[in-house]
Every structure is written in structure tokens, then in C-alpha cells.
Design a protein around this motif. Structure first.
Motif, PDB file in Angstrom:
ATOM      1  N   GLU A 153      -7.316   4.579  -5.524  1.00 21.43           N
ATOM      2  CA  GLU A 153      -8.456   4.320  -6.410  1.00 21.43           C
ATOM      3  C   GLU A 153      -8.700   5.467  -7.378  1.00 21.43           C
ATOM      4  OE1 GLU A 153     -11.744   2.882  -4.010  1.00 21.43           O
ATOM      5  OE2 GLU A 153     -10.386   1.510  -2.928  1.00 21.43           O
ATOM      6  N   ARG A 211      -7.009  -4.451  -0.107  1.00 26.22           N
ATOM      7  CA  ARG A 211      -7.786  -3.215  -0.028  1.00 26.22           C
ATOM      8  C   ARG A 211      -8.369  -2.991   1.364  1.00 26.22           C
ATOM      9  NH1 ARG A 211     -13.090  -1.448  -0.598  1.00 26.22           N
ATOM     10  NH2 ARG A 211     -13.288   0.628  -1.567  1.00 26.22           N
ATOM     11  N   ARG A 220      -6.953   4.543   0.240  1.00 22.46           N
ATOM     12  CA  ARG A 220      -7.988   4.119  -0.716  1.00 22.46           C
ATOM     13  C   ARG A 220      -8.342   5.257  -1.670  1.00 22.46           C
ATOM     14  NH1 ARG A 220     -12.617   0.511   2.405  1.00 22.46           N
ATOM     15  NH2 ARG A 220     -11.189  -0.993   3.380  1.00 22.46           N
ATOM     16  N   VAL A 241     -12.553  -3.014  -7.819  1.00 22.23           N
ATOM     17  CA  VAL A 241     -12.002  -2.496  -6.558  1.00 22.23           C
ATOM     18  C   VAL A 241     -12.590  -1.143  -6.170  1.00 22.23           C
ATOM     19  CG1 VAL A 241      -9.846  -3.780  -6.714  1.00 22.23           C
ATOM     20  CG2 VAL A 241      -9.960  -1.481  -7.710  1.00 22.23           C
ATOM     21  N   THR A 242     -13.156  -0.426  -7.135  1.00 18.35           N
ATOM     22  CA  THR A 242     -13.740   0.886  -6.817  1.00 18.35           C
ATOM     23  C   THR A 242     -15.249   0.843  -6.695  1.00 18.35           C
ATOM     24  OG1 THR A 242     -13.984   1.534  -9.147  1.00 18.35           O
ATOM     25  CG2 THR A 242     -11.877   2.056  -8.054  1.00 18.35           C
ATOM     26  N   LEU A 283       0.826  -1.212   0.000  1.00 15.87           N
ATOM     27  CA  LEU A 283       0.000   0.000   0.000  1.00 15.87           C
ATOM     28  C   LEU A 283       0.859   1.260   0.000  1.00 15.87           C
ATOM     29  CD1 LEU A 283      -2.720  -1.244   2.484  1.00 15.87           C
ATOM     30  CD2 LEU A 283      -3.088  -0.703   0.059  1.00 15.87           C
ATOM     31  N   TYR A 286      -4.101  -5.168  -5.584  1.00 17.80           N
ATOM     32  CA  TYR A 286      -4.706  -4.270  -4.592  1.00 17.80           C
ATOM     33  C   TYR A 286      -5.976  -4.887  -4.010  1.00 17.80           C
ATOM     34  CZ  TYR A 286      -7.271  -0.108  -2.920  1.00 17.80           C
ATOM     35  OH  TYR A 286      -7.994   0.798  -2.174  1.00 17.80           O
TER      36      TYR A 286
END
Length: 300
Positions: free
Chosen positions: A129, A117, A125, A167-168, A77, A113
């Protein structure tokens, strides 16, 4: 599956300070390295030049994948957040090959990710993102503006954008990935062959497998069950086991290529037994360890 997860956990490094993230790469300098009209014969000098120029980006993805898969979420991250803050890979693309590198990297970063996440801070984030969305927007703009045939590169763009949607939670990216999937299914011949990949002479089988790989992952992320994909996978697996059919079709002997990257994701989504065991599959562009399901997959 449980034993594999335990093995990965045991392989995780002890707690340590993260290596400093490398400077972000804004521009991507990459070059094509095939020397024939079918893009099937590699020029070793051009290939070496491309590897050298893109190594910093490939190394970045590989390190993020290792950290994300081995339980070192904090380091992964930190690296992602660093490049996000510098808006990496949003500068000048030197060639079509540079666009390819960007979409492969985006897809890999998003899939890795996804594994970590939940451990990201709200600030991480937001930054990561937002960066992924900017890269996905750039990928879609390039793909939609490109004229001519669509081949495996379009499908890998589709996977990158779909993974960003996963992921978003942004439906716009998921919808675009669905459009790419539908386009691919519409291109497919009745027996499951992808015509654009069949034009690759001695690498036709290689590119049939390579094109099928992002399509099965897109289908899993979007939870699509499609008889056309079943046909495509069946053709790909059968051709991998016996390339003679594609050899007759193309008039060129085929390089042997395995299909486990396709079947391990496809079988998992379809609730089928895993393919025969073999060497562990590691592919940063697909989220690292393929035997360990990605959180974005819809599992049966």
C-alpha cells in the motif's frame, strides 16, 4: 453469480510453489503508435515496438490478476510485495505513453489487490500500500502538471488513484478521483458524447467506450449516482449498438465496439439487470473477471 464463483474456484490451480517474481521494472520505455493527427490509424511497426518494450509490465499485471482471481492469493501477494520492495515503475518515463502504461498498471494492480487484501500479512499490506500510494502520488503529479485537454487518459488516471484510495482508505486519493469524475461530467455534451473522444475519427466510438469504462468504475467505488453518468452510459450503449450517429457526427465510419465492460459495472451499481450474456469479460486493468464484483464496488 454463485455458479461463476464456483467455476473460478474450480479453475484455481492446485497448491504449488509460486514462480519467482520477475525483476522489477523501474523505468518504463513505451512509445506512441498512431500515425495520423487524430490518433486513429495504428502504425504496426511502432505498435509492435511498444508491445515488446512493455511486455514485462503487462505480463506482471496479467499474472497477478490470474492469481488474485483464481484463489492463489499467496503468489499474487508475493509478486506484489517483491515489486513494492523494489519501488517498481517509479523511475524514468520515456514518453507520455509510458505514463499511460504506469497508470493502467497501477489501477489494475490495485483492483486485483482488493480481491486478496484480507489475506495479506500486515507487513505485506504496509509495503504494497505504501508503494501504491507513491505511484498514485506520481500519477496525480503528472496529471495535474499536464497542460491541454483532458481525455480518456485522465479518467484512467482517476480510476487508478481512486482504486488506491479504496484499498488504502486514504481519503486524499478518493477525493482526487471524485475531482476527475466531476471534470469528465463537465466535459460531456448534452447527449452524453465526450468531445475529446469524438475527435478520434474512425476510433471515436472505441474511445467513447474506453473513456466511459473507468468512469463507471470510479462511480461505483465512490458510490456516486449521477444523472449525467446515466446520460453518458445511455449514449455509449446506444452508439455501440448503432454506430451510425457517431459516423455522421465525425464523417468517418466507425469500428464496431461492444459496451459490456461499461454496462456490467454500471448496471450492477445501479441495481439493474446484467447485460445480455456473452463471452466472459477478462480485463486485468479492471481487476480481472468483470462478472465477479470487485470488493471495492458499492453494490445495490
Amino acid at each position: 453469480m454463485k455458479s461463476l464463483l464456483i467455476a473460478l474456484a474450480l479453475a484455481a490451480p492446485a497448491s504449488h510453489a509460486c514462480d519467482a517474481p520477475p525483476p522489477a521494472r523501474s523505468d518504463i520505455d513505451a512509445n506512441s503508435y498512431y500515425s495520423d493527427q487524430h490518433h486513429s490509424v495504428i502504425d504496426p511497426v511502432l505498435r509492435a515496438r511498444n508491445i515488446a518494450n512493455t511486455k514485462p509490465i503487462e505480463d506482471f499485471l496479467s499474472q497477478v490478476a490470474r492469481d488474485a482471481n483464481q484463489g492463489d492469493a499467496a503468489c499474487a501477494l508475493t509478486w506484489l510485495n517483491s515489486w513494492a520492495g523494489q519501488q517498481a515503475m517509479l523511475g524514468k518515463m520515456s514518453s507520455e505513453q509510458a505514463y499511460y502504461v504506469r497508470k493502467w498498471t497501477l489501477g489494475g494492480l490495485a483492483l486485483n489487490y482488493a480481491r486478496i487484501r484480507q489475506q495479506a500479512t500486515p507487513a505485506q499490506r504496509a509495503a504494497i500500500e505504501s508503494w501504491f500510494k507513491a505511484l498514485a502520488d506520481a500519477a496525480m503529479a503528472h496529471a495535474d502538471a499536464k497542460k491541454g485537454g483532458r481525455n480518456n487518459h485522465y479518467y484512467w488516471e482517476g480510476l487508478a488513484v481512486t482504486a488506491v484510495g479504496g484499498v488504502t482508505g486514504d481519503a486524499r486519493y478518493l477525493d482526487w478521483g471524485r475531482k476527475v469524475f466531476e471534470h469528465a461530467m463537465g466535459q460531456m455534451a448534452a447527449d452524453g458524447a465526450l468531445p475529446a473522444e469524438m475527435e478520434r475519427a474512425g476510433k471515436a466510438l472505441h474511445y467513447q467506450v474506453y473513456a466511459a469504462t473507468p468512469l463507471v468504475m470510479i462511480a461505483s467505488i465512490l458510490d456516486l449516482h449521477d444523472a449525467r453518468l446515466d446520460t453518458l452510459v445511455a449514449f455509449t450503449v446506444a452508439s455501440s449498438a448503432d454506430p451510425s450517429g457517431i459516423a455522421r457526427r465525425t464523417g468517418v465510419e466507425q469500428e464496431p465496439v461492444g459496451s459490456r465492460e461499461v454496462t456490467i459495472v454500471y448496471n450492477r451499481h445501479e441495481g439493474k439487470p446484467p447485460p445480455p450474456a456473452g463471452k466472459a469479460l477478462w480485463q486485468p486493468r479492471l481487476g480481472g473477471a468483470l462478472e465477479v464484483p470487485n470488493p471495492l464496488e458499492h453494490l445495490q
